[in-house]
Structures are given as structure tokens and as C-alpha cells.
Design a protein around this motif. Structure first.
Motif, PDB file in Angstrom:
ATOM      1  N   SER A   1       0.974  -1.152  -0.005  1.00 15.48           N
ATOM      2  CA  SER A   1       0.017  -0.026  -0.243  1.00 15.48           C
ATOM      3  C   SER A   1       0.882   1.394  -0.012  1.00 15.48           C
ATOM      4  O   SER A   1       0.314   2.219  -0.540  1.00 15.48           O
ATOM      5  CB  SER A   1      -0.779  -0.047   1.161  1.00 15.48           C
ATOM      6  N   PHE A   2       1.935   1.111   0.826  1.00 14.20           N
ATOM      7  CA  PHE A   2       2.947   2.260   0.821  1.00 14.20           C
ATOM      8  C   PHE A   2       3.521   2.421  -0.685  1.00 14.20           C
ATOM      9  O   PHE A   2       3.463   3.716  -1.148  1.00 14.20           O
ATOM     10  CB  PHE A   2       3.911   2.108   1.707  1.00 14.20           C
ATOM     11  N   LEU A   3       3.885   1.238  -1.168  1.00 14.08           N
ATOM     12  CA  LEU A   3       4.842   1.638  -2.621  1.00 14.08           C
ATOM     13  C   LEU A   3       3.949   1.878  -3.808  1.00 14.08           C
ATOM     14  O   LEU A   3       4.122   2.697  -4.495  1.00 14.08           O
ATOM     15  CB  LEU A   3       5.419   0.272  -2.680  1.00 14.08           C
ATOM     16  N   PHE A   4       2.668   1.292  -3.717  1.00 10.68           N
ATOM     17  CA  PHE A   4       1.924   1.428  -4.928  1.00 10.68           C
ATOM     18  C   PHE A   4       0.724   2.419  -4.730  1.00 10.68           C
ATOM     19  O   PHE A   4       0.276   2.997  -5.616  1.00 10.68           O
ATOM     20  CB  PHE A   4       1.420   0.080  -5.320  1.00 10.68           C
ATOM     21  N   LYS A   5       0.332   2.568  -3.599  1.00 10.39           N
ATOM     22  CA  LYS A   5      -0.541   3.622  -3.170  1.00 10.39           C
ATOM     23  C   LYS A   5      -0.327   4.840  -2.493  1.00 10.39           C
ATOM     24  O   LYS A   5      -1.233   5.747  -2.547  1.00 10.39           O
ATOM     25  CB  LYS A   5      -1.982   3.062  -2.631  1.00 10.39           C
ATOM     26  N   HIS A   6       0.809   4.781  -2.152  1.00  9.85           N
ATOM     27  CA  HIS A   6       1.523   5.895  -1.295  1.00  9.85           C
ATOM     28  C   HIS A   6       0.690   6.224   0.037  1.00  9.85           C
ATOM     29  O   HIS A   6       0.412   7.585   0.188  1.00  9.85           O
ATOM     30  CB  HIS A   6       1.449   7.030  -2.213  1.00  9.85           C
ATOM     31  N   GLU A   7       0.268   5.253   0.597  1.00 11.52           N
ATOM     32  CA  GLU A   7      -0.338   5.221   1.905  1.00 11.52           C
ATOM     33  C   GLU A   7       0.502   5.294   3.006  1.00 11.52           C
ATOM     34  O   GLU A   7       1.291   4.262   3.182  1.00 11.52           O
ATOM     35  CB  GLU A   7      -1.512   4.252   1.993  1.00 11.52           C
ATOM     36  N   ARG A   8       0.560   6.257   3.759  1.00  9.24           N
ATOM     37  CA  ARG A   8       1.874   6.421   4.779  1.00  9.24           C
ATOM     38  C   ARG A   8       1.357   5.084   6.067  1.00  9.24           C
ATOM     39  O   ARG A   8       0.427   5.281   6.243  1.00  9.24           O
ATOM     40  CB  ARG A   8       1.776   7.765   5.355  1.00  9.24           C
ATOM     41  N   PRO A   9       2.374   4.527   6.385  1.00 10.02           N
ATOM     42  CA  PRO A   9       2.103   3.551   7.202  1.00 10.02           C
ATOM     43  C   PRO A   9       1.786   4.149   8.624  1.00 10.02           C
ATOM     44  O   PRO A   9       2.249   5.468   8.907  1.00 10.02           O
ATOM     45  CB  PRO A   9       3.492   3.044   7.477  1.00 10.02           C
ATOM     46  N   LEU A  10       1.048   3.630   9.518  1.00 10.90           N
ATOM     47  CA  LEU A  10       0.548   4.227  10.621  1.00 10.90           C
ATOM     48  C   LEU A  10       1.708   3.820  11.708  1.00 10.90           C
ATOM     49  O   LEU A  10       2.685   3.075  11.451  1.00 10.90           O
ATOM     50  CB  LEU A  10      -0.523   3.343  11.329  1.00 10.90           C
ATOM     51  N   ARG A  11       1.663   4.592  12.837  1.00 13.61           N
ATOM     52  CA  ARG A  11       2.826   4.429  13.738  1.00 13.61           C
ATOM     53  C   ARG A  11       2.806   2.695  14.482  1.00 13.61           C
ATOM     54  O   ARG A  11       3.799   2.269  14.688  1.00 13.61           O
ATOM     55  CB  ARG A  11       2.786   5.447  15.036  1.00 13.61           C
ATOM     56  N   SER A  12       1.558   2.218  14.475  1.00 16.30           N
ATOM     57  CA  SER A  12       1.432   0.899  14.990  1.00 16.30           C
ATOM     58  C   SER A  12       2.045   0.091  13.887  1.00 16.30           C
ATOM     59  O   SER A  12       2.726  -0.979  14.351  1.00 16.30           O
ATOM     60  CB  SER A  12      -0.013   0.678  15.049  1.00 16.30           C
ATOM     61  N   ASP A  13       1.932   0.403  12.625  1.00 12.11           N
ATOM     62  CA  ASP A  13       2.576  -0.361  11.431  1.00 12.11           C
ATOM     63  C   ASP A  13       4.171  -0.467  11.764  1.00 12.11           C
ATOM     64  O   ASP A  13       4.746  -1.647  11.606  1.00 12.11           O
ATOM     65  CB  ASP A  13       2.331   0.252  10.166  1.00 12.11           C
ATOM     66  N   MET A  14       4.930   0.473  12.043  1.00 12.44           N
ATOM     67  CA  MET A  14       6.166   0.601  12.336  1.00 12.44           C
ATOM     68  C   MET A  14       6.767  -0.474  13.527  1.00 12.44           C
ATOM     69  O   MET A  14       7.641  -0.925  13.495  1.00 12.44           O
ATOM     70  CB  MET A  14       6.488   2.187  12.388  1.00 12.44           C
ATOM     71  N   VAL A  15       5.750  -0.013  14.565  1.00  9.42           N
ATOM     72  CA  VAL A  15       6.206  -0.878  15.837  1.00  9.42           C
ATOM     73  C   VAL A  15       6.098  -2.252  15.345  1.00  9.42           C
ATOM     74  O   VAL A  15       6.951  -3.188  15.747  1.00  9.42           O
ATOM     75  CB  VAL A  15       5.214  -0.333  16.650  1.00  9.42           C
ATOM     76  N   ALA A  16       5.150  -2.740  14.695  1.00  6.67           N
ATOM     77  CA  ALA A  16       4.750  -3.984  14.311  1.00  6.67           C
ATOM     78  C   ALA A  16       6.004  -4.810  13.556  1.00  6.67           C
ATOM     79  O   ALA A  16       6.440  -5.593  13.454  1.00  6.67           O
ATOM     80  CB  ALA A  16       3.545  -4.315  13.628  1.00  6.67           C
ATOM     81  N   PHE A  17       6.367  -3.594  12.492  1.00  5.95           N
ATOM     82  CA  PHE A  17       7.515  -4.027  11.722  1.00  5.95           C
ATOM     83  C   PHE A  17       8.706  -4.387  12.295  1.00  5.95           C
ATOM     84  O   PHE A  17       9.283  -5.387  11.931  1.00  5.95           O
ATOM     85  CB  PHE A  17       7.891  -3.058  10.734  1.00  5.95           C
ATOM     86  N   VAL A  18       9.079  -3.601  13.251  1.00  7.85           N
ATOM     87  CA  VAL A  18      10.324  -3.919  14.075  1.00  7.85           C
ATOM     88  C   VAL A  18      10.044  -4.933  14.903  1.00  7.85           C
ATOM     89  O   VAL A  18      11.255  -5.797  14.829  1.00  7.85           O
ATOM     90  CB  VAL A  18      10.612  -2.439  14.955  1.00  7.85           C
ATOM     91  N   VAL A  19       9.195  -5.038  15.378  1.00  8.45           N
ATOM     92  CA  VAL A  19       8.942  -6.409  16.296  1.00  8.45           C
ATOM     93  C   VAL A  19       8.950  -7.608  15.564  1.00  8.45           C
ATOM     94  O   VAL A  19       9.606  -8.633  15.793  1.00  8.45           O
ATOM     95  CB  VAL A  19       7.509  -6.314  17.057  1.00  8.45           C
TER      96      VAL A  19
END
Length: 304
Positions: free
Chosen positions: A114-132
Motif C-alpha cells: 500500500s505504501f509503495l503502490f498507493k502511497h499510503e503512509r504507514p501508521l505508527r502501529s505499523d512501524m512498531v509491528a514491523f520492528v517487532v
């Protein structure tokens, strides 16, 4: 509770299927191409028969326009077929437990897409989930030692591929199911059949057929019935009693069941680091889904 129960049963069946898939891919002397041809063709025919019984002529409504046909073919080949292939190869070259954890990362790949093709900014929770999730994957595939992998490198690549294609498996049929109102079981049936036809173009089921032993027939039946038809039907049934976000969280039963069965029946030996890593991946996906569910709820309330 009824919805959660049946969703848990469905997720458990998927876990059982993953373990049986390792038995087939490593314990049976059969070509991967033949297995994929037989599995998809068999499951597709059975699912379409079920769809005909439930919906009759509406089963063919999915071919109502060229746009719908294009989405269906894309789902069948890029999503379903590619996912079955990558997951099978990951299991065959590694093990079902690690492959299931890697495939379980698909929600993160959906957010990334969604970020790459729709340019939708990830949520803060997305970033936390990604790191975990990344910490969890690191522990699960290295056992905490960066100098070695717990699974072969090619299995890791196939597993990452299965996570990416699983994202396509989830996203691609949404247009057909949500926007055009086609039954999920009908879309799955046609998608599986089309994928089966493509696999059979490469390796027809009647060419170089392996000896049909009792073990092989039982395993194939388990993968088709317990790994495709029954769990999907139960997920549809559970959706009548519980919302989809609750059902998606229950899906964490699948990797847990695969781990337990692999330890009990496939002599899988795991370390504490792998257990912690797998738990972190499950927690990460929960955080991702929970964070997005909260944002959706707030947005809907503000609209009202």
C-alpha cells in the motif's frame, strides 16, 4: 464464542495441513510439479461442485465481464498459484514451522504494498509491528546467532516469497468479493481450478504419476480436504457469529499448531530463541491488525 471456536478449528486445520505438507514434500518421492497439479485440480473441482450446490448458476456469474475475468486470472496465478508454489518449496527445502511463520508476515507485506503502490503512509502501529516482526524473524531463522541460519537460505527466500504472494492472495480477490458481490467460495473454486490448469500445462497429473500408495493418497486427501475445503468453509461459517477482525487474530493458532505438530511428529528440534522469535512475529501481526482496527473505528465514528 461460537465464531471464535469455529475459526480456531479452521486455523488448526491449516496448521495440520502444513505439517502434512512437509511429510509429503520430504517423505514422499514425488515431484513438486505433480503434487501442485494434483492438489489444485482436485481442490478446484470439489470447491466448484460445492458452489454449484449452494449457488447454482451464480457460480458462473464471475465471468460477467472482461474486468472480472482479469481479476480472477490474476488472483489464480499471481496470488493463489504462486503462493502454493512458494510455500511448498519453502517447506520442502526447510520445514513447515519456519515456512508458516514467514508466510504469516503477509499483513506486513500488504502494508508495504500500500505504501509503495498507493502511497499510503504507514501508521505508527505499523512501524512498531514491523520492528517487532523483524526481531522475531531474526531470532526464528538464526536461533539468535547471526552467523548461522536455522533453515537453508533457499528455504528462507521461498518463505519470504510465500509471505509476499500470500498478501496477493488476500488483496487480489477483494474486488470480486466485495465490489462485485461474488461468493468467496466461488472465487476460491475458480481461482484454484485456473491455477490447477496452469500447473497441469507444466506437468499434467497423468504424466510421470508417482506410485499411489496409501500414505500418499491419505496425505493428498488431508491437504485438499483439511488444508483447503473444510477450513475455508468453517471460516465462512464463523463469520456469521464473529467479526472478521476477531477471526483474523485467532489465525495465530495456525503457526502455533504447526510448531507443536512438527515437534511431535516430525522430530523438529527448536531452541528458546526460535520460540521467542515466533511469538514476537505473532504479537507483531496482532499489533498491526489491532492498530488498524482502532483507526478504522475512529474514522467510522467521526463520519457518523
Amino acid at each position: 464464542m461460537k465464531g471464535i471456536f469455529w475459526a480456531t478449528v479452521a486455523s488448526t486445520m491449516f496448521g495440520v495441513s502444513g505439517t502434512v505438507l512437509q511429510f509429503i514434500s520430504q517423505g514422499q518421492d514425488i515431484p513438486a510439479s505433480w503434487f501442485l497439479s494434483a492438489r489444485t485440480l482436485g481442490a478446484g473441482v470439489v470447491l466448484l461442485l460445492i458452489s454449484l450446490v449452494l449457488y447454482g448458476k451464480k457460480t458462473f456469474a464471475v465471468f460477467g465481464s472482461l474486468r472480472e475475468i482479469a481479476w480472477l486470472v490474476a488472483y489464480a496465478i499471481i496470488g493463489l498459484g504462486a503462493n502454493l508454489l512458494t510455500f511448498y518449496m519453502s517447506v520442502q527445502t526447510g520445514n513447515a514451522a519456519a515456512s508458516t511463520i514467514l508466510q504469516y508476515l503477509s499483513p506486513l507485506f500488504i502494508v508495504l504494498g500500500s505504501f509503495l503502490f498507493k502511497h499510503e503512509r504507514p501508521l505508527r502501529s505499523d512501524m512498531v509491528a514491523f520492528v517487532v516482526a523483524m526481531i522475531g524473524v531474526f531470532l526464528a531463522i538464526t536461533r539468535g546467532n547471526i552467523s548461522q541460519l536455522a533453515i537453508p537460505f533457499d528455504s528462507l527466500l521461498w518463505g519470504i516469497g510465500s509471505g509476499i504472494t500470500a498478501a496477493g492472495y488476500v488483496v487480489l480477490p477483494r474486488t470480486l468479493v466485495r465490489d462485485n458481490g461474488h461468493s468467496p467460495i466461488t472465487v476460491l473454486g475458480w481461482g484454484t481450478l485456473i491455477a490447477g490448469i496452469v500447473f497441469n500445462l507444466n506437468h499434467p497429473v497423468w504424466v510421470n504419476t508417482p506410485p499411489l500408495t496409501t500414505g500418499l493418497l491419505a496425505s493428498m486427501s488431508t491437504v485438499i480436504l483439511v488444508g483447503t475445503i473444510l477450513p475455508f468453509s468453517l471460516l465462512l461459517y464463523s463469520s456469521h457469529f464473529a467479526p472478521s477482525d476477531v477471526i483474523s487474530i485467532v489465525d495465530a493458532t495456525q503457526p502455533v499448531m504447526t510448531f507443536v505438530l512438527s515437534i511431535l511428529f516430525l522430530s523438529l528440534k527448536i531452541t528458546l530463541a526460535e520460540v521467542i522469535g515466533s511469538v514476537l512475529v505473532i504479537v507483531a501481526i496482532y499489533l498491526l491488525q489491532r492498530g488498524r482496527r482502532k483507526v478504522t473505528t475512529v474514522f467510522e465514528e467521526s463520519e457518523n
